[in-house]
Scaffold this motif. Sequence first.
Motif, PDB file in Angstrom:
ATOM      1  N   LYS A  44       6.525 -13.439  -1.338  1.00 31.11           N
ATOM      2  CA  LYS A  44       7.513 -12.897  -2.252  1.00 31.11           C
ATOM      3  C   LYS A  44       7.218 -11.438  -2.619  1.00 31.11           C
ATOM      4  CE  LYS A  44      11.114 -14.816  -4.106  1.00 31.11           C
ATOM      5  NZ  LYS A  44      12.330 -14.857  -3.340  1.00 31.11           N
ATOM      6  N   ASN A  45       5.920 -11.067  -2.626  1.00 35.10           N
ATOM      7  CA  ASN A  45       5.504  -9.744  -3.097  1.00 35.10           C
ATOM      8  C   ASN A  45       4.835  -8.903  -2.016  1.00 35.10           C
ATOM      9  OD1 ASN A  45       6.138 -10.086  -6.020  1.00 35.10           O
ATOM     10  ND2 ASN A  45       4.742 -11.797  -5.766  1.00 35.10           N
ATOM     11  N   GLN A  51       5.815  -6.448  -0.125  1.00 39.06           N
ATOM     12  CA  GLN A  51       6.023  -4.993  -0.212  1.00 39.06           C
ATOM     13  C   GLN A  51       5.098  -4.380  -1.262  1.00 39.06           C
ATOM     14  OE1 GLN A  51      10.353  -5.259  -0.805  1.00 39.06           O
ATOM     15  NE2 GLN A  51      10.534  -3.783   0.875  1.00 39.06           N
ATOM     16  N   TRP A  52       5.001  -5.006  -2.411  1.00 40.93           N
ATOM     17  CA  TRP A  52       4.144  -4.514  -3.487  1.00 40.93           C
ATOM     18  C   TRP A  52       2.678  -4.545  -3.063  1.00 40.93           C
ATOM     19  CZ3 TRP A  52       0.451  -7.010  -6.579  1.00 40.93           C
ATOM     20  CH2 TRP A  52      -0.009  -6.274  -7.658  1.00 40.93           C
ATOM     21  N   LEU A  53       2.259  -5.635  -2.398  1.00 44.31           N
ATOM     22  CA  LEU A  53       0.868  -5.747  -1.938  1.00 44.31           C
ATOM     23  C   LEU A  53       0.539  -4.691  -0.887  1.00 44.31           C
ATOM     24  CD1 LEU A  53       0.546  -9.625  -1.694  1.00 44.31           C
ATOM     25  CD2 LEU A  53      -0.674  -8.122  -3.266  1.00 44.31           C
ATOM     26  N   GLU A  54       1.499  -4.396  -0.025  1.00 44.92           N
ATOM     27  CA  GLU A  54       1.296  -3.364   0.992  1.00 44.92           C
ATOM     28  C   GLU A  54       1.010  -2.014   0.334  1.00 44.92           C
ATOM     29  OE1 GLU A  54       3.657  -1.470   4.840  1.00 44.92           O
ATOM     30  OE2 GLU A  54       4.761  -2.633   3.348  1.00 44.92           O
ATOM     31  N   LYS A  55       1.762  -1.685  -0.687  1.00 44.88           N
ATOM     32  CA  LYS A  55       1.549  -0.420  -1.395  1.00 44.88           C
ATOM     33  C   LYS A  55       0.225  -0.439  -2.161  1.00 44.88           C
ATOM     34  CE  LYS A  55       6.450   0.487  -1.971  1.00 44.88           C
ATOM     35  NZ  LYS A  55       7.566   0.489  -2.906  1.00 44.88           N
ATOM     36  N   LEU A  56      -0.085  -1.555  -2.788  1.00 44.47           N
ATOM     37  CA  LEU A  56      -1.291  -1.667  -3.605  1.00 44.47           C
ATOM     38  C   LEU A  56      -2.570  -1.560  -2.771  1.00 44.47           C
ATOM     39  CD1 LEU A  56      -2.563  -2.371  -6.423  1.00 44.47           C
ATOM     40  CD2 LEU A  56      -2.535  -4.750  -5.650  1.00 44.47           C
TER      41      LEU A  56
END
Length: 176
Positions: free
Chosen positions: A137-138, A140-145
Amino acid sequence: MILFAIIDVLGTIPVIIELRSRVGHIQSERASIAALVLMVGFLFAGEAILKVIGLDIASFAIAGSLVIFIIAMEMIMGINLFKEEMPTTVSIVPIAFPLIAGAGTMTTLLSLKSQYQTQNIVVGIVVNTIVVYLVLKNVQWLEKLLGPTGVNILRKAFGVILLAIAIKLFRSNTHL
């Protein structure tokens, strides 16, 4: 933790990102439920399947430890021994199986039956499925983080953990 290391959803973030970029949306709910059903089903039916073909759990655990060993070496060394064709569409098949509930996971489930109680393994499957869902679900956010370096470090760290698990499974089932 053993299932978390073998499922390695954090280590598969690069693959998930690539799949998402090729086809767009990933159906995280369907993929998570399908993986859960596959893992629980194999946990309960896997032993019966082995009996039909004349294998015991210890032999399967030893074979599984070798598969886990190879997967760990892939993660640590950054090589691919198991070649898989990239799908043209993202559905339950490429995400739930073989990415999440693949051969290594199924082997590990039966191997764990020789050491842990079934209800503890089911709890582990459910907890890991929740983690898989949250990661899907997340993503995209994990990729950036994490960034590329963070993802690589996670993959190698989980590879070392898997290597230790493989050796433990091998030793406990061969009594060495």
